[in-house]
Design a protein around this motif. Structure first.
Motif, PDB file in Angstrom:
ATOM      1  N   GLN A  44      35.633  36.043  30.878  1.00  0.00           N
ATOM      2  CA  GLN A  44      34.613  36.869  31.521  1.00  0.00           C
ATOM      3  C   GLN A  44      35.155  37.539  32.785  1.00  0.00           C
ATOM      4  O   GLN A  44      34.836  38.700  33.074  1.00  0.00           O
ATOM      5  N   LEU A  45      35.990  36.823  33.533  1.00  0.00           N
ATOM      6  CA  LEU A  45      36.576  37.402  34.743  1.00  0.00           C
ATOM      7  C   LEU A  45      37.539  38.541  34.397  1.00  0.00           C
ATOM      8  O   LEU A  45      37.598  39.556  35.090  1.00  0.00           O
ATOM      9  N   ILE A  46      38.294  38.365  33.322  1.00  0.00           N
ATOM     10  CA  ILE A  46      39.179  39.442  32.871  1.00  0.00           C
ATOM     11  C   ILE A  46      38.352  40.629  32.394  1.00  0.00           C
ATOM     12  O   ILE A  46      38.670  41.790  32.695  1.00  0.00           O
ATOM     13  N   ALA A  47      37.275  40.354  31.668  1.00  0.00           N
ATOM     14  CA  ALA A  47      36.393  41.434  31.215  1.00  0.00           C
ATOM     15  C   ALA A  47      35.815  42.196  32.403  1.00  0.00           C
ATOM     16  O   ALA A  47      35.698  43.430  32.379  1.00  0.00           O
ATOM     17  N   SER A  48      35.473  41.469  33.448  1.00  0.00           N
ATOM     18  CA  SER A  48      34.956  42.108  34.658  1.00  0.00           C
ATOM     19  C   SER A  48      35.997  43.025  35.277  1.00  0.00           C
ATOM     20  O   SER A  48      35.692  44.154  35.689  1.00  0.00           O
ATOM     21  N   ALA A  49      37.252  42.557  35.339  1.00  0.00           N
ATOM     22  CA  ALA A  49      38.330  43.374  35.910  1.00  0.00           C
ATOM     23  C   ALA A  49      38.552  44.643  35.100  1.00  0.00           C
ATOM     24  O   ALA A  49      38.746  45.732  35.657  1.00  0.00           O
ATOM     25  N   VAL A  50      38.507  44.505  33.779  1.00  0.00           N
ATOM     26  CA  VAL A  50      38.678  45.677  32.920  1.00  0.00           C
ATOM     27  C   VAL A  50      37.540  46.671  33.131  1.00  0.00           C
ATOM     28  O   VAL A  50      37.759  47.879  33.270  1.00  0.00           O
ATOM     29  N   SER A  51      36.306  46.158  33.189  1.00  0.00           N
ATOM     30  CA  SER A  51      35.148  47.037  33.386  1.00  0.00           C
ATOM     31  C   SER A  51      35.192  47.728  34.738  1.00  0.00           C
ATOM     32  O   SER A  51      34.695  48.852  34.895  1.00  0.00           O
ATOM     33  N   ARG A  52      35.812  47.082  35.712  1.00  0.00           N
ATOM     34  CA  ARG A  52      35.879  47.623  37.063  1.00  0.00           C
ATOM     35  C   ARG A  52      36.996  48.657  37.213  1.00  0.00           C
ATOM     36  O   ARG A  52      37.139  49.295  38.253  1.00  0.00           O
ATOM     37  N   ALA A  77      46.569  40.961  38.442  1.00  0.00           N
ATOM     38  CA  ALA A  77      45.510  41.609  39.212  1.00  0.00           C
ATOM     39  C   ALA A  77      44.175  40.879  39.080  1.00  0.00           C
ATOM     40  O   ALA A  77      43.179  41.305  39.679  1.00  0.00           O
ATOM     41  N   MET A  78      44.144  39.776  38.348  1.00  0.00           N
ATOM     42  CA  MET A  78      42.978  38.886  38.420  1.00  0.00           C
ATOM     43  C   MET A  78      42.739  38.464  39.864  1.00  0.00           C
ATOM     44  O   MET A  78      41.616  38.112  40.248  1.00  0.00           O
ATOM     45  N   LEU A  79      43.783  38.513  40.689  1.00  0.00           N
ATOM     46  CA  LEU A  79      43.652  38.221  42.109  1.00  0.00           C
ATOM     47  C   LEU A  79      42.654  39.167  42.774  1.00  0.00           C
ATOM     48  O   LEU A  79      41.933  38.768  43.704  1.00  0.00           O
ATOM     49  N   ARG A  80      42.588  40.412  42.334  1.00  0.00           N
ATOM     50  CA  ARG A  80      41.673  41.380  42.931  1.00  0.00           C
ATOM     51  C   ARG A  80      40.216  40.955  42.760  1.00  0.00           C
ATOM     52  O   ARG A  80      39.380  41.162  43.643  1.00  0.00           O
ATOM     53  N   THR A  81      39.900  40.332  41.623  1.00  0.00           N
ATOM     54  CA  THR A  81      38.535  39.862  41.393  1.00  0.00           C
ATOM     55  C   THR A  81      38.190  38.729  42.351  1.00  0.00           C
ATOM     56  O   THR A  81      37.092  38.690  42.912  1.00  0.00           O
ATOM     57  N   VAL A  82      39.117  37.794  42.546  1.00  0.00           N
ATOM     58  CA  VAL A  82      38.866  36.679  43.468  1.00  0.00           C
ATOM     59  C   VAL A  82      38.695  37.203  44.889  1.00  0.00           C
ATOM     60  O   VAL A  82      37.823  36.734  45.640  1.00  0.00           O
ATOM     61  N   GLU A  83      39.514  38.176  45.270  1.00  0.00           N
ATOM     62  CA  GLU A  83      39.379  38.772  46.600  1.00  0.00           C
ATOM     63  C   GLU A  83      38.017  39.422  46.766  1.00  0.00           C
ATOM     64  O   GLU A  83      37.355  39.282  47.812  1.00  0.00           O
ATOM     65  N   LEU A  84      37.574  40.126  45.742  1.00  0.00           N
ATOM     66  CA  LEU A  84      36.274  40.795  45.806  1.00  0.00           C
ATOM     67  C   LEU A  84      35.155  39.779  45.933  1.00  0.00           C
ATOM     68  O   LEU A  84      34.248  39.921  46.773  1.00  0.00           O
ATOM     69  N   LEU A  85      35.186  38.728  45.124  1.00  0.00           N
ATOM     70  CA  LEU A  85      34.151  37.701  45.155  1.00  0.00           C
ATOM     71  C   LEU A  85      34.152  36.925  46.467  1.00  0.00           C
ATOM     72  O   LEU A  85      33.129  36.395  46.881  1.00  0.00           O
ATOM     73  N   SER A  86      35.330  36.882  47.120  1.00  0.00           N
ATOM     74  CA  SER A  86      35.452  36.141  48.384  1.00  0.00           C
ATOM     75  C   SER A  86      35.203  37.015  49.608  1.00  0.00           C
ATOM     76  O   SER A  86      35.423  36.573  50.738  1.00  0.00           O
ATOM     77  N   GLY A  87      34.756  38.257  49.400  1.00  0.00           N
ATOM     78  CA  GLY A  87      34.534  39.155  50.515  1.00  0.00           C
ATOM     79  C   GLY A  87      35.816  39.560  51.212  1.00  0.00           C
ATOM     80  O   GLY A  87      35.838  39.843  52.411  1.00  0.00           O
ATOM     81  N   HIS A  88      36.889  39.585  50.439  1.00  0.00           N
ATOM     82  CA  HIS A  88      38.222  39.859  51.002  1.00  0.00           C
ATOM     83  C   HIS A  88      38.931  40.907  50.140  1.00  0.00           C
ATOM     84  O   HIS A  88      40.073  40.744  49.758  1.00  0.00           O
TER      85      HIS A  88
END
Length: 294
Positions: free
Chosen positions: A263-271, A280-291
């Protein structure tokens, strides 16, 4: 087995075909997009203008394509593999596709007098270039043994895993592990940075202990430099996780961490991160962490 038709000269296929040519095989490459055969030509191989032209003289046919539809098209078209390959030729599909699709393609190959192996690979672009891929093979044991020299020109770990489709099942498990591993590394990176820790020093010590992994070794600089130049695109891992979750559901295996990673990968693709490296899954964690970072 001296003449190989190699269909699919992309990020993975091109260096694999080059390694086969360097190993002494006669390699005839074909790619749907023109201009991809230059490295193979420089290594002594040849380029074909059609699949038919590539496969007609081949003892072995290798396909390395993005997904099932592309493999099925190349296999089943009137100018494709099944209609034009020599009787008794060995077709090795090294793409990553669904196990069920691999089984059906093997049946179709047998109906046309061909032998088939599904042999997806792990190791990424670096592994393809260096010839150190892990190759997980499904199909008849005798066909696997016949193909072993070909595999050994491409990889370091070559294992016959079982019957048709089983190679793809093992690859699905590999992609599940890699996705969860990248996600865990990404979470650790953000946790460390927000805690004020020297990230480079922390990753060094973590990779020296039980938390160490090939993922952390290979993706360390991606995390440190936020360099998402694709060696394996997020879109492809998105496709692979769909295969893994569907295959797990069909056999009744529960994969909660795998499902979350999917689901997190799907979110990154959709974004909009589909073309970036899967680190670049790191970008999702940064976004969720307000960073978030650019």
């Amino acid at each position: 087995m001296t003449t190989i038709a190699f269909i699919g000269l992309g990020t993975m296929g091109s260096p694999m075909a080059v390694n086969l040519a360097r190993a002494g095989y006669t390699v005839r490459g074909y790619n749907r997009t023109p201009g991809k055969a230059t490295p193979l030509l420089e290594a002594g191989g040849a380029a074909s203008s059609t699949v038919k032209e590539a496969v007609e003289p081949a003892d072995v046919i290798i396909t390395m394509l993005p997904d099932s539809p592309q493999v099925e098209q190349v296999a089943c078209a009137s100018d494709g593999i099944l209609a034009n390959a020599r009787h008794g030729a060995l077709w090795i599909d090294m793409s990553t596709i669904a196990p069920q699709a691999a089984g059906k393609l093997a049946e179709a190959a047998a109906e046309h007098g061909l032998r088939a192996l599904d042999a997806p690979v792990a190791g990424g672009e670096v592994g393809a270039i260096e010839g150190i891929l892990s190759i997980m093979v499904g199909g008849e044991a005798a066909d696997f043994e016949e193909a072993r020299p070909v595999f050994q020109a491409l990889g370091r770990t070559v294992v016959h895993c079982g019957t048709h489709g089983i190679g793809q099942t093992v690859k699905a498990a590999n992609q599940l592990i890699v996705a969860v591993n990248i996600q865990a590394c990404a979470e650790a990176v953000v946790f460390l940075e927000k805690s004020g820790v020297d990230l480079e020093a922390a990753l060094d010590v973590l990779n020296g202990g039980l938390a160490g992994s090939t993922v952390l070794t290979r993706k360390r600089n991606n995390f440190l430099q936020r360099d998402y130049t694709p060696s394996f695109a997020m879109a492809l891992h998105h496709k692979d996780m769909a295969i893994a979750t569907r295959a797990a559901r069909e056999v009744g295996a529960v994969i909660p961490l795998g499902a979350a990673a999917a689901q997190l990968i799907a979110s990154a693709v959709s974004r909009g991160d589909a073309s970036l490296d899967h680190s670049a899954m790191l970008r999702t964690v940064e976004l969720l962490s307000g960073h978030p970072r650019p």
